[in-house]
Write an enzyme that holds these catalytic residues in place. Sequence first.
Site, PDB file in Angstrom:
ATOM      1  N   GLN A   1       4.264   5.628  -3.035  1.00  0.00           N
ATOM      2  CA  GLN A   1       5.406   5.611  -2.116  1.00  0.00           C
ATOM      3  C   GLN A   1       4.975   5.288  -0.692  1.00  0.00           C
ATOM      4  OE1 GLN A   1       7.539   9.322  -2.168  1.00  0.00           O
ATOM      5  NE2 GLN A   1       9.158   8.634  -0.795  1.00  0.00           N
TER       6      GLN A   1
ATOM      7  N   TYR B   1       6.872   1.862   0.627  1.00  0.00           N
ATOM      8  CA  TYR B   1       8.250   2.184   1.011  1.00  0.00           C
ATOM      9  C   TYR B   1       8.774   1.396   2.202  1.00  0.00           C
ATOM     10  CZ  TYR B   1       7.429   5.088   5.208  1.00  0.00           C
ATOM     11  OH  TYR B   1       7.124   5.543   6.463  1.00  0.00           O
TER      12      TYR B   1
ATOM     13  N   ASP C   1      13.273  14.476  -9.554  1.00  0.00           N
ATOM     14  CA  ASP C   1      12.978  13.099  -9.145  1.00  0.00           C
ATOM     15  C   ASP C   1      11.466  12.976  -8.952  1.00  0.00           C
ATOM     16  OD1 ASP C   1      13.338  10.481  -8.236  1.00  0.00           O
ATOM     17  OD2 ASP C   1      13.535  11.134  -6.151  1.00  0.00           O
TER      18      ASP C   1
ATOM     19  N   ASP D   1      20.541   8.299  -5.640  1.00  0.00           N
ATOM     20  CA  ASP D   1      19.905   9.522  -5.154  1.00  0.00           C
ATOM     21  C   ASP D   1      20.063   9.607  -3.635  1.00  0.00           C
ATOM     22  OD1 ASP D   1      18.559  11.885  -5.281  1.00  0.00           O
ATOM     23  OD2 ASP D   1      16.578  11.016  -5.651  1.00  0.00           O
TER      24      ASP D   1
ATOM     25  N   GLU E   1       5.848  18.959   0.817  1.00  0.00           N
ATOM     26  CA  GLU E   1       6.161  19.868   1.932  1.00  0.00           C
ATOM     27  C   GLU E   1       5.348  21.156   1.834  1.00  0.00           C
ATOM     28  OE1 GLU E   1      10.739  19.937   2.474  1.00  0.00           O
ATOM     29  OE2 GLU E   1      10.329  19.116   0.488  1.00  0.00           O
TER      30      GLU E   1
ATOM     31  N   THR F   1      16.023  16.005  -2.535  1.00  0.00           N
ATOM     32  CA  THR F   1      15.280  17.270  -2.590  1.00  0.00           C
ATOM     33  C   THR F   1      15.995  18.365  -1.818  1.00  0.00           C
ATOM     34  OG1 THR F   1      13.253  15.974  -2.672  1.00  0.00           O
ATOM     35  CG2 THR F   1      13.025  18.312  -2.178  1.00  0.00           C
TER      36      THR F   1
ATOM     37  N   THR G   1      12.827  10.133 -14.267  1.00  0.00           N
ATOM     38  CA  THR G   1      13.653  11.162 -13.639  1.00  0.00           C
ATOM     39  C   THR G   1      14.150  12.066 -14.754  1.00  0.00           C
ATOM     40  OG1 THR G   1      14.400   9.607 -11.929  1.00  0.00           O
ATOM     41  CG2 THR G   1      15.715  11.599 -12.234  1.00  0.00           C
TER      42      THR G   1
ATOM     43  N   GLU H   1      16.159  18.865  -7.304  1.00  0.00           N
ATOM     44  CA  GLU H   1      17.438  18.300  -6.894  1.00  0.00           C
ATOM     45  C   GLU H   1      18.574  18.809  -7.779  1.00  0.00           C
ATOM     46  OE1 GLU H   1      17.617  14.152  -6.175  1.00  0.00           O
ATOM     47  OE2 GLU H   1      15.500  13.964  -5.584  1.00  0.00           O
TER      48      GLU H   1
ATOM     49  N   GLU I   1      10.426  16.709  -7.292  1.00  0.00           N
ATOM     50  CA  GLU I   1      11.447  16.946  -6.270  1.00  0.00           C
ATOM     51  C   GLU I   1      12.594  17.721  -6.911  1.00  0.00           C
ATOM     52  OE1 GLU I   1      12.601  13.350  -4.248  1.00  0.00           O
ATOM     53  OE2 GLU I   1      10.856  13.448  -2.923  1.00  0.00           O
TER      54      GLU I   1
ATOM     55  N   LYS J   1       9.126   5.980  -7.755  1.00  0.00           N
ATOM     56  CA  LYS J   1      10.106   6.900  -8.322  1.00  0.00           C
ATOM     57  C   LYS J   1      10.768   6.391  -9.599  1.00  0.00           C
ATOM     58  CE  LYS J   1      11.346   9.100  -3.924  1.00  0.00           C
ATOM     59  NZ  LYS J   1      11.356  10.523  -4.303  1.00  0.00           N
TER      60      LYS J   1
ATOM     61  N   HIS K   1      14.483  19.123   4.271  1.00  0.00           N
ATOM     62  CA  HIS K   1      13.548  18.217   3.594  1.00  0.00           C
ATOM     63  C   HIS K   1      13.293  16.978   4.451  1.00  0.00           C
ATOM     64  CE1 HIS K   1      11.528  15.964   0.426  1.00  0.00           C
ATOM     65  NE2 HIS K   1      12.406  14.979   0.565  1.00  0.00           N
TER      66      HIS K   1
ATOM     67  N   ARG L   1       3.432  10.053  -4.532  1.00  0.00           N
ATOM     68  CA  ARG L   1       3.422   9.978  -3.070  1.00  0.00           C
ATOM     69  C   ARG L   1       2.498   8.894  -2.521  1.00  0.00           C
ATOM     70  NH1 ARG L   1       8.136  12.358  -2.296  1.00  0.00           N
ATOM     71  NH2 ARG L   1       8.144  14.559  -2.879  1.00  0.00           N
TER      72      ARG L   1
END
Length: 432
Positions: free
Chosen positions: A245, A249, A238, A132, A379, A365, A262, A206, A204, A258, A139, A242
């Site tokens: 993450q 991350y 995806d 990905d 967002e 994204t 998917t 995509e 997300e 994630k 984004h 959050r």
Amino acid sequence: MAVTVDKSWVESANDSATDFPLQNLPFGVFSASELKPRIGVAIGDRVLDIRACAEQGLFRALDPLLQQACTAATLNGLMSHGRRAAATLRARLIEILRIDVAPEIRSKVERNLRSAGETTMHLPTAIGDYTDFYASIYHATNVGRLFRPDNPLLPNYKHVPIGYHGRASSIVVSGTEIKRPCGQTKAADAESPAFGPSRLLDYELEVGFFVAEGNRRGEPVSLSEAESHIFGLCLLNDWSARDIQAWEYQPLGPFLAKSFATSVSPWVVTLDALEPFRTHAFERAPGDPQPLPYLNSESNQKRGGIDLKLEVLLSSRRIREAGQAPARISRGNARDLYWTLAQMLTHHTSNGCNLQPGDLLASGTVSGAAKESVGSLLEMTQRGAEPIPLPSGETRKFLEDGDEVIFRAYCEREGHPRIGFGECRGVIQPAS
């Protein structure tokens, strides 16, 4: 001057609103009550059984190995013959589905058509690997601004297509329910982390693309050859937790936030079908660096983009119970991607990494410059600070149990039939 539009004897394929006219013919894998999974092609509101067509000799003029690939249960074999070989199959399909086909051929083909409503769709390929990317500068900037207001875009972004290796085993076809993931999170004011269901579940928007012919390990694919290694495109969600993450991350990027699921749309739209809608690559701002030579060419700058319109719709349980239509909450376009699909594939192989037929790559994204064109709730709601209203009177910061997310995509241009992608759907189920 208007382009002459070829018609099909499948009447629903001539409807101006269909996603699947004669000029599209996306490939997928379907099953029916008495049929195990097999390759099919969407035409109007029907699915053409490609295996049956091959077994009845309708592709007799094609390469025998290509004919054999048509009888498989996934698209991997067909993809392994490369984009050019698939184009010869697609040309034959157009020939036998055109309105002017000989009556005896039409009679044979007609027996291999099924109503789309009678079929069950499956993943198009056995996906060996999934990568990905992070190709939308809007984004990347929007998300960066939420976490690093003074330095939203990291210095490498305009030089290198950023990506990460995803999890292939949890990729599911559209319509598969999505169970809310559990994981480790840590609130900003908490002294220690906790384990439990994610509270900040997001989607997300995509674009995915499947690898056709692969490359040998140690042999990069040049930018001029990259599109010959791309079989076709699909929609991809995806799903992202959050809160998980945000805690996990650093320093290595996404992991369990994630890898739980998917979703992909079932039909793979070929690059040949999208040819009328090619456009120039993203126009970099004055002062932006040009791509390094291995990621730069005149032809990629002129026609590396795709004018593909993308939509996100949201339907809560209350909206469905009231019989209301899903709410459209975002509209974007794939031409807003900073890096083209060819640049992503070329960069992926630039270190000698080998791709294989059926591997899945994704754009990351897709967000535009306007608020109504962003591809995630993160967002759109500014990390939950600005909830969005729904027609049911509800609001959303992030996804709740029972919410259904629907992606749609299509290309439109005067003088050409609409080329659609169908849908990518998923309903959120409780964690337990």
